[in-house]
Design an enzyme around this catalytic site. Structure first.
Site, PDB file in Angstrom:
ATOM      1  N   PRO A 143      -0.624  -0.735  10.399  1.00  0.00           N
ATOM      2  CA  PRO A 143      -0.587   0.617   9.812  1.00  0.00           C
ATOM      3  C   PRO A 143      -0.596   0.517   8.294  1.00  0.00           C
ATOM      4  O   PRO A 143      -0.022  -0.419   7.731  1.00  0.00           O
ATOM      5  CB  PRO A 143       0.756   1.174  10.299  1.00  0.00           C
ATOM      6  CG  PRO A 143       1.567  -0.022  10.689  1.00  0.00           C
ATOM      7  CD  PRO A 143       0.598  -1.078  11.127  1.00  0.00           C
ATOM      8  N   ASP A 144      -1.268   1.457   7.633  1.00  0.00           N
ATOM      9  CA  ASP A 144      -1.234   1.487   6.163  1.00  0.00           C
ATOM     10  C   ASP A 144      -0.003   2.318   5.765  1.00  0.00           C
ATOM     11  O   ASP A 144       0.007   3.546   5.901  1.00  0.00           O
ATOM     12  CB  ASP A 144      -2.520   2.099   5.609  1.00  0.00           C
ATOM     13  CG  ASP A 144      -2.621   1.856   4.105  1.00  0.00           C
ATOM     14  OD1 ASP A 144      -1.603   2.064   3.398  1.00  0.00           O
ATOM     15  OD2 ASP A 144      -3.685   1.445   3.644  1.00  0.00           O
ATOM     16  N   ILE A 145       1.017   1.631   5.308  1.00  0.00           N
ATOM     17  CA  ILE A 145       2.327   2.273   5.085  1.00  0.00           C
ATOM     18  C   ILE A 145       2.241   3.320   3.982  1.00  0.00           C
ATOM     19  O   ILE A 145       2.645   4.468   4.154  1.00  0.00           O
ATOM     20  CB  ILE A 145       3.397   1.204   4.743  1.00  0.00           C
ATOM     21  CG1 ILE A 145       3.461   0.168   5.872  1.00  0.00           C
ATOM     22  CG2 ILE A 145       4.753   1.860   4.519  1.00  0.00           C
ATOM     23  CD1 ILE A 145       4.294  -1.060   5.557  1.00  0.00           C
ATOM     24  N   VAL A 146       1.699   2.912   2.834  1.00  0.00           N
ATOM     25  CA  VAL A 146       1.693   3.835   1.696  1.00  0.00           C
ATOM     26  C   VAL A 146       0.778   5.029   1.959  1.00  0.00           C
ATOM     27  O   VAL A 146       1.096   6.162   1.569  1.00  0.00           O
ATOM     28  CB  VAL A 146       1.335   3.091   0.380  1.00  0.00           C
ATOM     29  CG1 VAL A 146      -0.132   2.757   0.267  1.00  0.00           C
ATOM     30  CG2 VAL A 146       1.803   3.878  -0.830  1.00  0.00           C
TER      31      VAL A 146
ATOM     32  N   LYS B 102       4.861 -21.416  22.255  1.00  0.00           N
ATOM     33  CA  LYS B 102       4.061 -22.021  21.189  1.00  0.00           C
ATOM     34  C   LYS B 102       2.643 -22.329  21.711  1.00  0.00           C
ATOM     35  O   LYS B 102       2.499 -22.930  22.779  1.00  0.00           O
ATOM     36  CB  LYS B 102       4.749 -23.311  20.724  1.00  0.00           C
ATOM     37  CG  LYS B 102       4.045 -23.959  19.569  1.00  0.00           C
ATOM     38  CD  LYS B 102       4.762 -25.219  19.125  1.00  0.00           C
ATOM     39  CE  LYS B 102       3.891 -25.957  18.138  1.00  0.00           C
ATOM     40  NZ  LYS B 102       4.352 -27.322  17.925  1.00  0.00           N
TER      41      LYS B 102
ATOM     42  N   ASP C 194      -2.788  -6.960   6.168  1.00  0.00           N
ATOM     43  CA  ASP C 194      -3.693  -5.923   6.670  1.00  0.00           C
ATOM     44  C   ASP C 194      -3.844  -5.991   8.189  1.00  0.00           C
ATOM     45  O   ASP C 194      -4.023  -4.984   8.847  1.00  0.00           O
ATOM     46  CB  ASP C 194      -5.072  -6.067   6.011  1.00  0.00           C
ATOM     47  CG  ASP C 194      -5.015  -5.670   4.541  1.00  0.00           C
ATOM     48  OD1 ASP C 194      -4.253  -4.744   4.227  1.00  0.00           O
ATOM     49  OD2 ASP C 194      -5.705  -6.303   3.716  1.00  0.00           O
TER      50      ASP C 194
ATOM     51  N   LYS D  38      -9.064   3.005  -4.211  1.00  0.00           N
ATOM     52  CA  LYS D  38      -7.850   3.011  -3.382  1.00  0.00           C
ATOM     53  C   LYS D  38      -6.983   4.236  -3.669  1.00  0.00           C
ATOM     54  O   LYS D  38      -6.400   4.824  -2.772  1.00  0.00           O
ATOM     55  CB  LYS D  38      -7.028   1.754  -3.663  1.00  0.00           C
ATOM     56  CG  LYS D  38      -7.026   0.813  -2.509  1.00  0.00           C
ATOM     57  CD  LYS D  38      -6.407  -0.503  -2.861  1.00  0.00           C
ATOM     58  CE  LYS D  38      -7.387  -1.591  -2.496  1.00  0.00           C
ATOM     59  NZ  LYS D  38      -6.903  -2.915  -2.812  1.00  0.00           N
TER      60      LYS D  38
ATOM     61  N   ASN E 145       1.120 -14.026   3.302  1.00  0.00           N
ATOM     62  CA  ASN E 145       0.413 -14.211   2.026  1.00  0.00           C
ATOM     63  C   ASN E 145       1.396 -14.738   0.976  1.00  0.00           C
ATOM     64  O   ASN E 145       2.571 -14.929   1.253  1.00  0.00           O
ATOM     65  CB  ASN E 145      -0.236 -12.887   1.579  1.00  0.00           C
ATOM     66  CG  ASN E 145       0.792 -11.790   1.441  1.00  0.00           C
ATOM     67  OD1 ASN E 145       1.687 -11.869   0.618  1.00  0.00           O
ATOM     68  ND2 ASN E 145       0.694 -10.771   2.282  1.00  0.00           N
TER      69      ASN E 145
ATOM     70  N   LYS F 244      -6.367   6.483  -0.429  1.00  0.00           N
ATOM     71  CA  LYS F 244      -5.008   6.552   0.118  1.00  0.00           C
ATOM     72  C   LYS F 244      -4.261   7.786  -0.371  1.00  0.00           C
ATOM     73  O   LYS F 244      -3.091   7.969  -0.066  1.00  0.00           O
ATOM     74  CB  LYS F 244      -4.229   5.282  -0.257  1.00  0.00           C
ATOM     75  CG  LYS F 244      -4.883   3.996   0.254  1.00  0.00           C
ATOM     76  CD  LYS F 244      -3.946   2.812   0.176  1.00  0.00           C
ATOM     77  CE  LYS F 244      -4.666   1.530   0.525  1.00  0.00           C
ATOM     78  NZ  LYS F 244      -3.803   0.536   1.167  1.00  0.00           N
TER      79      LYS F 244
HETATM   80  O1  C5P Z   1      -5.534  -1.780   0.736  1.00  0.00           O
HETATM   81  P1  C5P Z   1      -4.656  -2.659  -0.074  1.00  0.00           P
HETATM   82  O2  C5P Z   1      -3.829  -3.598   0.775  1.00  0.00           O
HETATM   83  O3  C5P Z   1      -5.313  -3.405  -1.162  1.00  0.00           O
HETATM   84  O4  C5P Z   1      -3.678  -1.617  -0.793  1.00  0.00           O
HETATM   85  C1  C5P Z   1      -2.615  -2.004  -1.575  1.00  0.00           C
HETATM   86  C2  C5P Z   1      -1.544  -0.947  -1.575  1.00  0.00           C
HETATM   87  O5  C5P Z   1      -1.353  -0.418  -0.277  1.00  0.00           O
HETATM   88  C3  C5P Z   1      -0.216  -1.526  -1.983  1.00  0.00           C
HETATM   89  O6  C5P Z   1       0.527  -0.520  -2.613  1.00  0.00           O
HETATM   90  C4  C5P Z   1       0.393  -1.917  -0.643  1.00  0.00           C
HETATM   91  O7  C5P Z   1       1.805  -1.969  -0.743  1.00  0.00           O
HETATM   92  C5  C5P Z   1      -0.070  -0.793   0.241  1.00  0.00           C
HETATM   93  N1  C5P Z   1      -0.303  -1.162   1.655  1.00  0.00           N
HETATM   94  C6  C5P Z   1       0.501  -0.618   2.637  1.00  0.00           C
HETATM   95  N2  C5P Z   1       0.261  -0.907   3.956  1.00  0.00           N
HETATM   96  C7  C5P Z   1      -0.740  -1.728   4.314  1.00  0.00           C
HETATM   97  C8  C5P Z   1      -1.570  -2.284   3.319  1.00  0.00           C
HETATM   98  C9  C5P Z   1      -1.329  -1.981   2.006  1.00  0.00           C
HETATM   99  O8  C5P Z   1       1.435   0.128   2.306  1.00  0.00           O
HETATM  100  N3  C5P Z   1      -0.945  -1.998   5.590  1.00  0.00           N
END
Ligand code: C5P
Length: 402
Positions: free
Chosen positions: A308-311, A290, A280, A341, A211, A345
């Site tokens: 994985p959603d890190i935060v 390739k 995401d 969110k 992105n 989260k």
């Molecule tokens: O769900 P979204 O991507 O909009 O959420 C944004 C927040 O979640 C940001 O703080 C981003 O750094 C964190 N995030 C994350 N791991 C992901 C997706 C988002 O830590 N896979």
């Protein structure tokens, strides 16, 4: 009261068309209570008369290293010791090259060598000169030595070119100087982990999904947190930014690497700030070779799996859970989406920004944000990301203590 009040700023002006803007800069620094003394190079005097700066700064203008009259009034070593900040604006490619080499062949470069004050440079030059590897290497050398590089901005140039190399506007430079002196100790003794930039999710050996995140907000937060006394670990996706001074930087490429680095660093931290734009999804499979076009196939698709959603992972901890702050970059219903969110989260705070605005958000130096936590929301005035970072760090430090 401005943090520049009673600060002594030695303003070096080198040769460039942006020198005319330095007259406004003197006024803005003085308006904030700073005492300003001006040193001009020979080149600078070709663009603007010293008398302009003498009138605006209410002090004599210094130019010659070997001027007995000037030396008798305030010698160059005295002048170097006098400064709380040496700010060179505009800083030409030439002056940057001389400083990078440690040359002292005129008053300005001699003062820079003789001064122990912080050095800040506002580069201003043609875009090709700024992009030249020699200038890039000099900028890197100066940065590594602790010099602050404020700008340059990108845009149309006096020579007709368009690109990076415009001096930051005087108002922005004054804000940078203010931010530099304005730090308090609100994070003294705290450990802060910040993620920044995009992630890159490989599709095959040459392609990836990513992105437009520049990482500027996360890097500005890391610098502000460090200045506020914190020990900072900055986990950075692929970005084109220099590391802030005294910050531990961990470079990662994809989301899973970022997660692993974040989980490790978060074990010992008090505050976790997730400013990264984590992809995401990632390709379900990584092709070893390739991927080739297939004859007769005009369409193709890529299977994706969720990253994985890190935060959310950090916020869900039951042990060693830091104060956790997320960011929400939205293009519509910004506050509403950010609120949901925050809850989903389980964050302590979320910083929402509207990335549909062209003047702020992704890749811009400016941002407009709303800070939301369980007690309510607060929209901060639009500002440079560096300035905003300072305000956010103060807000976060304050809330994390409660
Ligand atoms: O769900 P979204 O991507 O909009 O959420 C944004 C927040 O979640 C940001 O703080 C981003 O750094 C964190 N995030 C994350 N791991 C992901 C997706 C988002 O830590 N896979």
């Amino acid at each position: 009261m401005s943090s520049l009040s009673n600060k002594r700023i030695l303003l070096g002006i080198s040769g460039g068309i942006a020198a005319y803007k330095s007259a406004d800069l003197v006024r803005r620094l003085k308006d904030r209570g700073a005492e300003v003394r001006v040193v001009m190079t020979t080149g600078a005097r070709e663009f603007v008369q010293p008398l302009t700066f003498q009138a605006l700064s209410s002090n004599p203008v210094y130019s010659d290293l070997l001027d007995p009259a000037a030396e008798a009034a305030m010698g160059h070593i005295e002048l170097a010791k006098w400064a709380d900040l040496v700010l060179i604006a505009p800083a030409s490619a030439q002056v940057m090259a001389k400083l990078a080499c440690g040359m002292a062949d005129d008053l300005l470069t001699t003062l820079c060598l003789a001064s122990e004050a912080p050095l800040a440079l506002a580069p201003a030059m043609n875009q090709a000169m700024w992009r030249h590897p020699a200038t890039a290497a000099n900028a890197q050398t100066l940065h590594n030595r602790g010099a602050h590089l404020w700008g340059p901005a990108a845009g149309s140039q006096a020579c007709g070119d368009v690109g990076p190399g415009r001096m930051l506007e005087p108002a922005d430079l004054a804000l940078q100087a203010e931010a530099m002196f304005g730090n308090n100790d609100c994070l003294r003794g705290k450990s802060v982990v910040i993620t920044a930039g995009p992630t890159r999710e490989a599709l095959d050996p040459v392609r990836y999904l990513s992105n437009h995140s520049s990482g500027k907000m996360g890097f500005a937060l890391a610098e502000a947190a460090q200045r506020a006394g914190a020990q900072v670990t900055l986990i950075a996706g692929p970005v084109n930014l220099n590391s802030p001074a005294h910050v531990k930087r961990v470079d990662v490429v994809d989301a899973r690497e970022m997660r692993d680095a974040a989980e490790r660093a978060a074990d010992l931290c008090d505050i976790f700030i997730s400013a990264a734009a984590v992809a995401d999804f990632r390709p379900a499979a990584l092709a070893e070779q390739k991927i080739k076009k297939r004859e007769g196939h005009d369409e193709s698709s890529i299977a994706l799996v969720k990253n994985p959603d890190i935060v959310a992972g950090i916020a869900a901890r039951t042990k060693r859970r830091p104060f956790t702050v997320g960011f929400a970059a939205e293009t519509q219903q910004v506050e509403q989406y950010a609120q949901s969110k925050l809850k989903r989260k389980k964050l302590d705070m979320i910083v929402a920004n509207d990335v549909s605005r062209t003047e702020s958000g992704f890749n811009s130096d400016h941002n407009t944000v709303t800070v939301i936590d369980r007690s309510g929301s607060n929209t901060l005035p639009p500002a440079l990301k560096t300035d905003l970072a300072k305000q956010l760090i103060e807000i976060i430090a304050n809330k994390a203590q409660q």
